[in-house]
Write a protein that holds these residues in place. Structure first.
Motif, PDB file in Angstrom:
ATOM      1  N   LEU A 210       4.774  34.248 -59.513  1.00 11.60           N
ATOM      2  CA  LEU A 210       5.291  35.513 -58.761  1.00 11.60           C
ATOM      3  C   LEU A 210       6.123  36.246 -59.597  1.00 11.60           C
ATOM      4  CD1 LEU A 210       4.962  34.616 -55.166  1.00 11.60           C
ATOM      5  CD2 LEU A 210       3.214  36.023 -56.601  1.00 11.60           C
TER       6      LEU A 210
ATOM      7  N   TYR B 181       7.731  27.666 -54.558  1.00 10.14           N
ATOM      8  CA  TYR B 181       6.671  28.813 -53.951  1.00 10.14           C
ATOM      9  C   TYR B 181       6.301  29.865 -55.283  1.00 10.14           C
ATOM     10  CZ  TYR B 181       3.979  32.141 -51.178  1.00 10.14           C
ATOM     11  OH  TYR B 181       3.102  32.958 -50.662  1.00 10.14           O
ATOM     12  N   VAL B 182       7.484  30.394 -55.750  1.00  7.25           N
ATOM     13  CA  VAL B 182       7.339  31.696 -56.768  1.00  7.25           C
ATOM     14  C   VAL B 182       6.643  30.764 -58.018  1.00  7.25           C
ATOM     15  CG1 VAL B 182       8.462  33.014 -58.095  1.00  7.25           C
ATOM     16  CG2 VAL B 182       9.123  33.006 -56.058  1.00  7.25           C
TER      17      VAL B 182
ATOM     18  N   LEU C   3       6.959  37.787 -49.752  1.00  4.17           N
ATOM     19  CA  LEU C   3       6.144  36.881 -50.129  1.00  4.17           C
ATOM     20  C   LEU C   3       5.161  36.398 -49.270  1.00  4.17           C
ATOM     21  CD1 LEU C   3       9.239  35.130 -52.065  1.00  4.17           C
ATOM     22  CD2 LEU C   3       7.687  36.732 -53.012  1.00  4.17           C
TER      23      LEU C   3
ATOM     24  N   PHE D  50       5.192  32.832 -47.618  1.00  3.14           N
ATOM     25  CA  PHE D  50       6.187  32.171 -47.720  1.00  3.14           C
ATOM     26  C   PHE D  50       6.994  31.854 -46.125  1.00  3.14           C
ATOM     27  CE2 PHE D  50      10.704  31.619 -48.318  1.00  3.14           C
ATOM     28  CZ  PHE D  50      11.163  30.577 -49.151  1.00  3.14           C
TER      29      PHE D  50
ATOM     30  N   SER E 167       8.686  35.509 -45.067  1.00  4.71           N
ATOM     31  CA  SER E 167       8.896  36.533 -45.732  1.00  4.71           C
ATOM     32  C   SER E 167       7.738  37.635 -45.787  1.00  4.71           C
ATOM     33  CB  SER E 167       9.005  36.363 -47.228  1.00  4.71           C
ATOM     34  OG  SER E 167       9.245  37.355 -48.208  1.00  4.71           O
TER      35      SER E 167
ATOM     36  N   PHE F 254      12.103  28.531 -52.263  1.00  2.44           N
ATOM     37  CA  PHE F 254      11.719  29.764 -53.148  1.00  2.44           C
ATOM     38  C   PHE F 254      11.172  29.495 -54.543  1.00  2.44           C
ATOM     39  CE2 PHE F 254      14.605  32.032 -50.128  1.00  2.44           C
ATOM     40  CZ  PHE F 254      13.746  33.131 -49.861  1.00  2.44           C
TER      41      PHE F 254
ATOM     42  N   LYS G 231       2.951  30.210 -57.395  1.00  2.00           N
ATOM     43  CA  LYS G 231       2.035  31.307 -57.609  1.00  2.00           C
ATOM     44  C   LYS G 231       2.087  32.056 -58.635  1.00  2.00           C
ATOM     45  CE  LYS G 231       0.958  30.920 -52.730  1.00  2.00           C
ATOM     46  NZ  LYS G 231      -0.447  30.721 -52.275  1.00  2.00           N
TER      47      LYS G 231
ATOM     48  N   ALA H 174      10.325  40.119 -58.962  1.00  2.00           N
ATOM     49  CA  ALA H 174       8.726  40.014 -59.117  1.00  2.00           C
ATOM     50  C   ALA H 174       8.325  40.075 -60.517  1.00  2.00           C
ATOM     51  CB  ALA H 174       8.162  41.224 -58.283  1.00  2.00           C
TER      52      ALA H 174
ATOM     53  N   PHE I 185      15.478  36.995 -56.256  1.00  2.00           N
ATOM     54  CA  PHE I 185      14.156  36.934 -56.743  1.00  2.00           C
ATOM     55  C   PHE I 185      13.739  38.341 -57.335  1.00  2.00           C
ATOM     56  CE2 PHE I 185       9.766  38.334 -55.429  1.00  2.00           C
ATOM     57  CZ  PHE I 185       9.145  37.544 -56.531  1.00  2.00           C
TER      58      PHE I 185
ATOM     59  N   ASP J 184      14.256  42.019 -56.086  1.00  2.00           N
ATOM     60  CA  ASP J 184      13.182  42.381 -55.129  1.00  2.00           C
ATOM     61  C   ASP J 184      13.889  41.705 -53.862  1.00  2.00           C
ATOM     62  OD1 ASP J 184      10.645  43.797 -56.305  1.00  2.00           O
ATOM     63  OD2 ASP J 184      11.324  42.251 -57.746  1.00  2.00           O
TER      64      ASP J 184
END
Length: 195
Positions: A71, A65-66, A181, A184, A178, A62, A69, A97, A95, A114
């Protein structure tokens, strides 16, 4: 209040009540395994090895990835999530946003993240599957992941019109994704390898 809880918090002189509030909860020692669920203070033991390995694997996926990007923010327990005067939880992974990052204060998250991931364990499964599920739904968590190490499964619930709907159920192998996301994914055979 249970005898076990009373002994665990004795030095902190928490009043004996039927229903506790966030103000009571905030007096407990920092970093301890407490959650406030429906006005009841719940003590949970430290998670086992398998649980910790799953948390580490998932949070790495997670967070990478976040961050890549840009995010938002990923956090891991113990991180308080305040949802109401009688509801303060410590989800395994959460997570938030980027456009809602203001709910993430230094001491706690003020409102529904989120996305939340809970990894089931014998001491928390009832709360994760029942009480917390309903509260996450009520307060507007957009996506709720339940990871079951025994079954080697992931269930993903997405919030639509104020209600959670099971959108993904993957067991043992394959890939899960997801909705919140896009792009993901988690490969279950890798996630649960040697678990």
């Amino acid at each position: 209040m249970s005898d076990m809880l009373r002994e665990a918090i004795m030095p902190y002189s928490l009043p004996d009540k039927k229903i506790y509030t966030y103000e009571d909860y905030a007096k407990l020692p920092e970093g301890a395994g407490y959650q406030l669920v429906g006005g009841e203070i719940i003590v949970t033991p430290a998670p086992g090895r398998r649980h910790q390995r799953l948390v580490l694997r998932l949070v790495k996926l997670f967070d990478d990835y976040v961050e890549c990007k840009n995010l938002g923010e990923v956090a891991v327990a113990p991180r308080d999530v305040y949802l109401g005067p009688h509801e303060t939880y410590q989800p395994d992974i959460l997570f938030i946003a980027k456009d809602r990052i203001d709910i993430s204060a230094e001491d706690k998250v003020n409102g529904a993240p989120d996305l939340i991931v809970e990894i089931l364990s014998p001491s928390t499964a009832y709360y994760d599957l029942r009480k917390k599920y309903r509260v996450y739904e009520k307060y507007g968590v957009k996506e709720y992941w339940i990871v079951d190490p025994e079954e080697k499964s992931i269930e993903i619930y997405n919030l639509t019109d104020g209600q959670f709907h099971l959108t993904v159920r993957q067991v043992d192998a394959g890939e899960t994704a997801s909705s919140l996301l896009p792009g993901f994914t988690v490969h279950l055979d890798i996630l649960f390898k040697d678990i």
